[in-house]
Scaffold this motif. Structure first.
Motif, mmCIF file in Angstrom:
data_model
loop_
_atom_site.group_PDB
_atom_site.id
_atom_site.type_symbol
_atom_site.label_atom_id
_atom_site.label_comp_id
_atom_site.label_asym_id
_atom_site.label_seq_id
_atom_site.Cartn_x
_atom_site.Cartn_y
_atom_site.Cartn_z
ATOM 1 N N GLU A 45 0.826 -1.213 0.000
ATOM 2 C CA GLU A 45 0.000 0.000 0.000
ATOM 3 C C GLU A 45 0.857 1.258 0.000
ATOM 4 O O GLU A 45 0.558 2.239 -0.683
ATOM 5 N N LYS A 46 1.938 1.238 0.775
ATOM 6 C CA LYS A 46 2.826 2.402 0.812
ATOM 7 C C LYS A 46 3.476 2.612 -0.552
ATOM 8 O O LYS A 46 3.584 3.749 -1.039
ATOM 9 N N ALA A 47 3.906 1.505 -1.174
ATOM 10 C CA ALA A 47 4.530 1.611 -2.493
ATOM 11 C C ALA A 47 3.538 2.116 -3.522
ATOM 12 O O ALA A 47 3.860 2.980 -4.352
ATOM 13 N N ARG A 48 2.306 1.605 -3.482
ATOM 14 C CA ARG A 48 1.287 2.031 -4.442
ATOM 15 C C ARG A 48 0.979 3.515 -4.279
ATOM 16 O O ARG A 48 0.811 4.246 -5.256
ATOM 17 N N SER A 49 0.915 3.973 -3.036
ATOM 18 C CA SER A 49 0.628 5.379 -2.772
ATOM 19 C C SER A 49 1.723 6.273 -3.317
ATOM 20 O O SER A 49 1.454 7.316 -3.935
ATOM 21 N N LEU A 50 2.990 5.855 -3.133
ATOM 22 C CA LEU A 50 4.111 6.653 -3.625
ATOM 23 C C LEU A 50 4.140 6.664 -5.147
ATOM 24 O O LEU A 50 4.347 7.716 -5.770
ATOM 25 N N LEU A 100 4.101 9.768 -8.245
ATOM 26 C CA LEU A 100 5.048 9.918 -9.348
ATOM 27 C C LEU A 100 4.363 9.845 -10.711
ATOM 28 O O LEU A 100 4.934 10.263 -11.715
ATOM 29 N N GLU A 101 3.127 9.322 -10.745
ATOM 30 C CA GLU A 101 2.377 9.250 -11.997
ATOM 31 C C GLU A 101 1.441 10.436 -12.164
ATOM 32 O O GLU A 101 0.747 10.535 -13.177
ATOM 33 N N THR A 102 1.409 11.335 -11.171
ATOM 34 C CA THR A 102 0.523 12.495 -11.232
ATOM 35 C C THR A 102 1.361 13.748 -11.432
ATOM 36 O O THR A 102 2.110 14.167 -10.554
ATOM 37 N N LYS A 103 1.231 14.346 -12.594
ATOM 38 C CA LYS A 103 2.078 15.479 -12.958
ATOM 39 C C LYS A 103 1.954 16.610 -11.958
ATOM 40 O O LYS A 103 2.958 17.197 -11.541
ATOM 41 N N GLU A 104 0.718 16.929 -11.541
ATOM 42 C CA GLU A 104 0.520 18.055 -10.624
ATOM 43 C C GLU A 104 1.257 17.837 -9.312
ATOM 44 O O GLU A 104 1.843 18.774 -8.749
ATOM 45 N N LYS A 105 1.263 16.593 -8.807
ATOM 46 C CA LYS A 105 1.913 16.322 -7.524
ATOM 47 C C LYS A 105 3.434 16.338 -7.658
ATOM 48 O O LYS A 105 4.137 16.789 -6.750
ATOM 49 N N VAL A 106 3.944 15.844 -8.781
ATOM 50 C CA VAL A 106 5.396 15.887 -8.983
ATOM 51 C C VAL A 106 5.870 17.331 -9.086
ATOM 52 O O VAL A 106 6.896 17.707 -8.517
ATOM 53 N N ILE A 107 5.097 18.159 -9.802
ATOM 54 C CA ILE A 107 5.440 19.577 -9.902
ATOM 55 C C ILE A 107 5.426 20.219 -8.526
ATOM 56 O O ILE A 107 6.311 21.015 -8.189
ATOM 57 N N ARG A 108 4.455 19.858 -7.719
ATOM 58 C CA ARG A 108 4.372 20.411 -6.360
ATOM 59 C C ARG A 108 5.587 19.997 -5.537
ATOM 60 O O ARG A 108 6.143 20.802 -4.779
ATOM 61 N N LEU A 109 6.027 18.738 -5.699
ATOM 62 C CA LEU A 109 7.197 18.266 -4.967
ATOM 63 C C LEU A 109 8.436 19.070 -5.330
ATOM 64 O O LEU A 109 9.206 19.487 -4.465
ATOM 65 N N LEU A 110 8.630 19.291 -6.614
ATOM 66 C CA LEU A 110 9.833 19.980 -7.060
ATOM 67 C C LEU A 110 9.738 21.484 -6.888
ATOM 68 O O LEU A 110 10.757 22.152 -6.709
ATOM 69 N N SER A 111 8.528 22.026 -6.921
ATOM 70 C CA SER A 111 8.364 23.473 -6.822
ATOM 71 C C SER A 111 8.446 23.963 -5.389
ATOM 72 O O SER A 111 8.540 25.162 -5.154
ATOM 73 N N GLY A 112 8.415 23.060 -4.438
ATOM 74 C CA GLY A 112 8.448 23.480 -3.046
ATOM 75 C C GLY A 112 9.808 23.920 -2.567
ATOM 76 O O GLY A 112 9.958 24.437 -1.460
ATOM 77 N N GLY A 113 10.841 23.725 -3.413
ATOM 78 C CA GLY A 113 12.181 24.139 -3.022
ATOM 79 C C GLY A 113 12.367 25.634 -3.118
ATOM 80 O O GLY A 113 11.529 26.362 -3.634
ATOM 81 N N THR A 114 13.488 26.084 -2.644
ATOM 82 C CA THR A 114 13.814 27.502 -2.696
ATOM 83 C C THR A 114 14.690 27.765 -3.906
ATOM 84 O O THR A 114 15.000 26.873 -4.685
ATOM 85 N N GLN A 115 15.118 28.990 -4.081
ATOM 86 C CA GLN A 115 16.030 29.331 -5.169
ATOM 87 C C GLN A 115 17.485 29.193 -4.729
ATOM 88 O O GLN A 115 18.386 29.708 -5.370
ATOM 89 N N MET A 116 17.703 28.473 -3.628
ATOM 90 C CA MET A 116 19.058 28.224 -3.173
ATOM 91 C C MET A 116 19.756 27.273 -4.147
ATOM 92 O O MET A 116 19.124 26.666 -5.011
ATOM 93 N N PRO A 148 1.291 14.019 2.055
ATOM 94 C CA PRO A 148 1.226 12.898 3.003
ATOM 95 C C PRO A 148 1.796 11.603 2.430
ATOM 96 O O PRO A 148 2.352 10.787 3.163
ATOM 97 N N GLU A 149 1.690 11.429 1.103
ATOM 98 C CA GLU A 149 2.190 10.200 0.480
ATOM 99 C C GLU A 149 3.713 10.126 0.499
ATOM 100 O O GLU A 149 4.284 9.041 0.337
ATOM 101 N N THR A 150 4.379 11.269 0.680
ATOM 102 C CA THR A 150 5.846 11.285 0.654
ATOM 103 C C THR A 150 6.441 11.663 2.009
ATOM 104 O O THR A 150 7.554 12.182 2.079
ATOM 105 N N LYS A 151 5.703 11.390 3.088
ATOM 106 C CA LYS A 151 6.197 11.752 4.417
ATOM 107 C C LYS A 151 7.395 10.916 4.835
ATOM 108 O O LYS A 151 8.104 11.266 5.785
ATOM 109 N N ASP A 152 7.643 9.801 4.134
ATOM 110 C CA ASP A 152 8.822 8.984 4.418
ATOM 111 C C ASP A 152 9.887 9.139 3.330
ATOM 112 O O ASP A 152 10.790 8.311 3.219
#
Length: 345
Positions: free
Chosen positions: A251-256, A260-276, A289-293
């Motif tokens: 279940e954890k693997a399926r959730s993760l 990775l198959e949802t473009k909007e969520k992947v963009i959110r993951l990568l866009s949350g960084g700073t300009q550092m 919540p799906e990537t809390k680990d």
């Protein structure tokens, strides 16, 4: 209670060991492998203090300890030492960029493959087009297609952004289209796309006999300025994460994987960084919540044409951060040189 030097050493030893083994770390392991001068009893006391401070967690099924999210944050901020890529790893990345690669899409595909191959995690390459309103028109061209039809091509300082077929007067010749294209280019070159529509409307009187043509061009300009998804994503090594025991639970693997198959969520993951130079977000800091680990390490840079590129690595929180940063650094420089049209030294 402050972390004294001995606590720092013990905590770093626990993190280093857990990153490699994924097994809870006990005092005997630390005493035998890292701190031979300290007794197991002394190390147990220090580990208890570290747990009270929130840097260690105790799995219910083991007497050992595992690092907490707080420990990883301390590790990447203060304890981690950069490990350069080995010559073999650098060669793996370099081999993905031969001179025959011409399309940007191919470059991104190869970069994602190279990163996932070197790090053994999941890699993501994200390219954002510059905001349409900030683009400047470089050239406008009307190309005849068939009788009564032409192709309108708008070229900006970031490349071709629109190629749209449109109706024209049946009597318009190739020379007529060339003349109109040249006149409009002279008027509009260097103007922001957000200004082009108003300028075209203002010179409408000069094209009264080409009202249909001008109307079609205005419609095309309006459409090109409408909000849209101007982000391209390439994901590599998705299945790599399934090799880690953290994702042995179905279940954890399926959730993760669904993330990775949802473009909007992947963009959110990568866009949350700073300009550092590098952004490292650990566990709950990823915002999903799906990537809390998981941890997400990204590097963001801007090309001369305004495009913003982000390269990222997604892996378990016990990822080898030092090697990941070195791989992103090397890859970022390689991409910058290639996409900027420079020869790689």
């Amino acid at each position: 209670m402050d972390l004294v030097e001995r606590k720092f050493r013990i905590l770093q030893a626990i993190i280093d060991d857990y990153i490699v083994t994924a097994l809870p770390v006990g005092s005997r392991t630390i005493s035998r492998k890292y701190e031979q001068s300290l007794s197991s009893a002394t190390i147990r006391n220090e580990m208890s203090d570290l747990e009270e401070l929130g840097y260690l967690d105790s799995p219910h099924t083991s007497a050992g300890r595992v690092p907490s999210y707080k420990a990883y944050r301390l590790y990447v901020d203060q304890l981690m030492k950069r490990t350069p890529l080995t010559p073999e790893e650098a060669k793996v990345i370099s081999q993905f960029f031969d001179r025959r690669v011409r399309q940007v899409e191919d470059v991104a595909e190869r970069a994602a493959q190279a990163l996932s191959s070197v790090t053994h995690y999941t890699s993501v390459i994200m390219t954002r087009q510059p905001e349409e309103e900030n683009l400047k028109l470089r050239h406008l061209q009307l190309v005849p297609v068939t009788e009564g039809m032409a192709l309108l091509i708008l070229v900006t300082d970031a490349g071709v952004i629109k190629q749209t077929p449109m109706h024209i007067s049946p009597g318009m010749s190739t020379d007529d289209l060339y003349r109109v294209s040249r006149m409009l280019t002279e008027r509009l070159a260097g103007c922001k796309m957000s200004q082009v529509q108003a300028i075209l409307e203002g010179i409408g009187a000069e094209f009264r006999d080409q009202g249909e043509l001008l109307s079609g061009m205005l419609d095309t300009i309006r459409e090109s300025g409408e909000p849209g998804d101007h982000t391209d994503l390439v994901v590599g090594g998705t299945s790599n994460l399934l090799d880690y025991p953290e994702y042995s639970d179905v279940e954890k693997a399926r959730s993760l994987l669904s993330v990775l198959e949802t473009k909007e969520k992947v963009i959110r993951l990568l866009s949350g960084g700073t300009q550092m130079e590098f952004s490292i977000r650990i566990g709950p800091e990823t915002g999903l919540p799906e990537t809390k680990d998981c941890s997400v390490v990204t590097a963001t840079y801007r090309l001369a044409n305004g495009k913003v590129n982000t390269i990222g690595i997604i892996g378990p929180t016990r990822m080898q951060y030092n090697r990941v940063i070195s791989a992103l650094d090397y890859m970022g420089k390689s991409l910058m040189e290639m996409l900027s049209g420079q020869d790689k030294k």
